[in-house]
Design a protein around this motif. Structure first.
Motif, PDB file in Angstrom:
ATOM      1  N   ASN A 149       0.770 -12.771  -1.935  1.00  0.00           N
ATOM      2  CA  ASN A 149       1.605 -13.432  -2.419  1.00  0.00           C
ATOM      3  C   ASN A 149       2.402 -14.177  -1.272  1.00  0.00           C
ATOM      4  OD1 ASN A 149       2.409 -12.433  -5.211  1.00  0.00           O
ATOM      5  ND2 ASN A 149       2.355 -10.586  -4.096  1.00  0.00           N
ATOM      6  N   PRO A 150       3.053 -15.176  -1.490  1.00  0.00           N
ATOM      7  CA  PRO A 150       3.874 -15.925  -0.333  1.00  0.00           C
ATOM      8  C   PRO A 150       4.570 -15.047   0.301  1.00  0.00           C
ATOM      9  CG  PRO A 150       3.810 -17.331  -2.387  1.00  0.00           C
ATOM     10  CD  PRO A 150       3.233 -15.924  -2.662  1.00  0.00           C
ATOM     11  N   ARG A 151       4.878 -15.404   1.607  1.00  0.00           N
ATOM     12  CA  ARG A 151       5.739 -14.435   2.462  1.00  0.00           C
ATOM     13  C   ARG A 151       7.248 -14.471   1.957  1.00  0.00           C
ATOM     14  NH1 ARG A 151       3.286 -17.129   7.942  1.00  0.00           N
ATOM     15  NH2 ARG A 151       1.120 -16.305   7.706  1.00  0.00           N
ATOM     16  N   PHE A 152       7.762 -13.197   2.418  1.00  0.00           N
ATOM     17  CA  PHE A 152       9.305 -13.304   1.864  1.00  0.00           C
ATOM     18  C   PHE A 152      10.299 -14.216   2.562  1.00  0.00           C
ATOM     19  CE2 PHE A 152      13.615 -11.606   2.495  1.00  0.00           C
ATOM     20  CZ  PHE A 152      13.953 -11.374   1.157  1.00  0.00           C
ATOM     21  N   ASP A 153      10.860 -15.204   1.758  1.00  0.00           N
ATOM     22  CA  ASP A 153      11.842 -15.970   2.219  1.00  0.00           C
ATOM     23  C   ASP A 153      13.332 -15.786   2.184  1.00  0.00           C
ATOM     24  OD1 ASP A 153      13.116 -18.385   3.003  1.00  0.00           O
ATOM     25  OD2 ASP A 153      12.219 -19.688   1.650  1.00  0.00           O
ATOM     26  N   ILE A 210       0.882  -1.080   0.001  1.00  0.00           N
ATOM     27  CA  ILE A 210       0.055  -0.047   0.046  1.00  0.00           C
ATOM     28  C   ILE A 210       0.879   1.307  -0.094  1.00  0.00           C
ATOM     29  CG2 ILE A 210      -1.793   1.364   1.278  1.00  0.00           C
ATOM     30  CD1 ILE A 210      -2.614  -1.497   2.430  1.00  0.00           C
ATOM     31  N   VAL A 211       0.574   2.308  -0.916  1.00  0.00           N
ATOM     32  CA  VAL A 211       1.276   3.312  -0.884  1.00  0.00           C
ATOM     33  C   VAL A 211       0.647   4.432   0.092  1.00  0.00           C
ATOM     34  CG1 VAL A 211       1.963   5.561  -2.438  1.00  0.00           C
ATOM     35  CG2 VAL A 211       1.845   3.061  -3.368  1.00  0.00           C
ATOM     36  N   ASP A 212       1.468   4.522   1.103  1.00  0.00           N
ATOM     37  CA  ASP A 212       0.906   5.518   2.192  1.00  0.00           C
ATOM     38  C   ASP A 212       1.886   6.888   2.567  1.00  0.00           C
ATOM     39  OD1 ASP A 212      -0.198   6.004   4.751  1.00  0.00           O
ATOM     40  OD2 ASP A 212       0.823   4.534   5.996  1.00  0.00           O
ATOM     41  N   ALA A 246      -3.180  -6.872   0.262  1.00  0.00           N
ATOM     42  CA  ALA A 246      -1.871  -6.265  -0.189  1.00  0.00           C
ATOM     43  C   ALA A 246      -1.017  -7.155   1.061  1.00  0.00           C
ATOM     44  CB  ALA A 246      -1.777  -4.680  -0.059  1.00  0.00           C
ATOM     45  N   ASP A 247       0.284  -7.359   0.478  1.00  0.00           N
ATOM     46  CA  ASP A 247       1.217  -8.099   1.321  1.00  0.00           C
ATOM     47  C   ASP A 247       1.771  -7.075   2.482  1.00  0.00           C
ATOM     48  OD1 ASP A 247       1.156 -10.465  -0.240  1.00  0.00           O
ATOM     49  OD2 ASP A 247       2.231  -9.260  -1.897  1.00  0.00           O
TER      50      ASP A 247
END
Length: 513
Positions: A54-58, A31-33, A139-140
């Protein structure tokens, strides 16, 4: 340098960009905040994170990932388990927290004049816990674009814009343009169009937030609570709707409820809310029934027609007012106010520019990649999305995946050596002491051996002396091995050596057989 925005205010309540993080890249929506300063995405191992796009950052899949250490005081405001941690909370109750990490962030799209894209090492939040809307949103994560120098509990690592400015990629300016379900985020001053109307500039009063001076809030030509202006007013793209200070909201709501129009029926709604029912899902009757809501700021104004500040509710033909009571003396200019406008945040000069813009058309007219192999632009990778090539002279990226991997291995070895250095020093000193002690013990024996002969002694004589000395100090005997036919010459040489008379100073009864 531009990023395409997607989203809407009705179903999602926000607009988001797509980021690519790591080597090879992993994709995320954020999200652009403009109301916060942290860029954060959920990471593996988060048991309290929601399910997102999406899958979480690994981190284990990225060759360029590293933790931000507590010793990096420029970024770290709190330390937890020897890692730099962070925690961000919002007034409505949502929060996210975790640890800071650094990896390669890939940014870029296409703009007038050619491709604009870059990659840089960037410190971001690796979320390990989410609550409220951050846990339930699609959103992620989030991309904060407010100042990172705010005197609060948030970490002070640079925002995406600040990191780009530090590396000289863009000027200290960015702009947002949103319409319907599409929009554009531009880092640097947006391109000028001859047909575009001029911007209206207003001064930013607080550099920590994008706070502006509001001179009046008007419904049509009538000012609302002119003698009670908000104590502060911020421009916050992460807030979906407009939140009016109470002194202006009360007369606004009263005027709305008193309006009577053909084909527009008032429906029951909760306290401090206002909804109407139309003949169809078209918002056109709203514009003929209600007046524009205008915010007058120093230097200009930002106006919304009714079809913009009313939103379609869950019912197919019910529209509700997208302006709410903030229950305090502050005003929040949200994403609903920014629709169909290009809002330029000129941080270099401390000002915000406003002008009407067809953001849908501007996004659709974004040029496509030129048919030139020499152009720096998106490239497709076998292990990730299309990315922008990085100039070879860029100081903050390795030139290839193999070099990155080698550098990472070297860094790990150096870190392991740093931890083992004291132990290696102790082992070296102990080994040196043992070597000295062994040499001191063997020195008398070596001196006696060397004293028994002279420099001209033959190899046979030296061997004979060693054998006799061994025989005089132990009870073992040497026996001749029965030679094979092919070893006759070697056996003869051995016997010849054995036949030599013993020296006169040997009192031993042992003999060579």
């Amino acid at each position: 340098l531009s990023e395409t925005l997607s989203g809407d205010l009705i179903n999602l309540g926000y607009y988001f960009a797509e980021l690519h993080v790591g080597t090879p890249p992993q994709s995320f929506t954020v999200i652009v905040d403009t109301g916060s300063s942290v860029t954060a995405i959920p990471c593996t191992g988060c048991s309290r994170c929601g399910r997102h796009s999406n899958p979480r950052f690994d981190p284990s899949r990225s060759e360029t990932f590293r933790h931000v250490q507590c010793s990096e005081a420029a970024y770290c405001r709190r330390c937890w388990q020897r890692q730099c941690g962070y925690s961000v909370s919002y007034q409505e109750g949502s929060s996210y927290s975790g640890f800071l990490a650094q990896d390669v962030l890939h940014l870029g799209g296409w703009s007038v004049g050619g491709a604009k894209c870059t990659s840089l090492h960037f410190a971001f939040g690796c979320s390990t816990e989410e609550t409220g809307l951050f846990k339930s949103q699609q959103a992620d994560g989030i991309m904060g674009l407010a100042s990172s120098r705010r005197p609060e509990s948030e970490p002070t690592n640079p925002t995406v814009l600040e990191a780009l400015v530090e590396r000289g990629v863009v000027a200290n300016v960015f702009s947002l343009c949103i319409s319907g379900k599409i929009g554009r985020l531009t880092f640097g001053m947006p391109n000028e169009s001859p047909s575009a109307p001029p911007r209206v500039w207003t001064r930013v009063e607080d550099t920590n937030f994008y706070s502006v001076t509001v001179r009046a809030v008007r419904l049509g030509g009538v000012a609302l609570a002119q003698t009670h202006l908000p104590s502060s007013s911020i421009v916050d793209s992460g807030t979906t709707f407009m939140y009016l200070h109470s002194a202006a909201f009360v007369p606004l709501l009263k005027a709305m409820r008193q309006r009577r129009c053909k084909g527009v029926a008032t429906v029951h709604s909760p306290k401090d809310e206002f909804c109407v029912r139309l003949p169809s899902a078209s918002p056109a009757p709203l514009n003929s029934c209600f007046d524009n809501v205008t915010i007058d700021v120093l230097g200009g104004s930002l106006s919304m027609p009714p079809s913009q500040y009313f939103y379609l509710s869950e019912s197919a033909s019910d529209f509700c007012l997208g302006i709410f009571n903030n229950y305090e003396h502050t005003l929040v200019i949200g994403a609903i106010n920014m629709l169909h406008h290009e809002i330029t945040f000129d941080r270099e000069r401390g000002r915000i520019g406003i002008r009407p813009q067809d953001c849908t058309r501007a996004s659709e007219e974004t040029p496509r990649p030129p048919n030139s192999s020499s152009a720096v632009g998106p490239r497709a990778t076998a292990s990730g999305p299309a990315l922008c090539d990085t100039p070879a002279s860029s100081w903050d990226l390795y030139s290839s995946t193999s070099l990155r991997a080698a550098a990472k291995r070297v860094a790990r070895l150096a870190e392991a050596y740093a931890h083992m250095a004291p132990l290696l020093l102790v082992c070296t000193l102990v080994g040196a002491c043992l070597g000295c002690a062994l040499f001191a013990a063997l020195r008398p024996l070596l001196s006696r051996i060397c004293a028994d002969g002279d420099d001209n002694a033959s190899a046979a004589e030296v061997q004979q002396r060693l054998l006799r000395r061994a025989g005089s100090s132990s009870s073992f005997t040497l026996r001749e091995v029965e030679p094979r036919p092919s070893d006759v010459g070697a056996a003869a040489a051995t016997k010849s050596l054995s036949a030599q008379p013993a020296s006169d100073d040997d009192d031993s009864d042992n003999s060579l057989i």
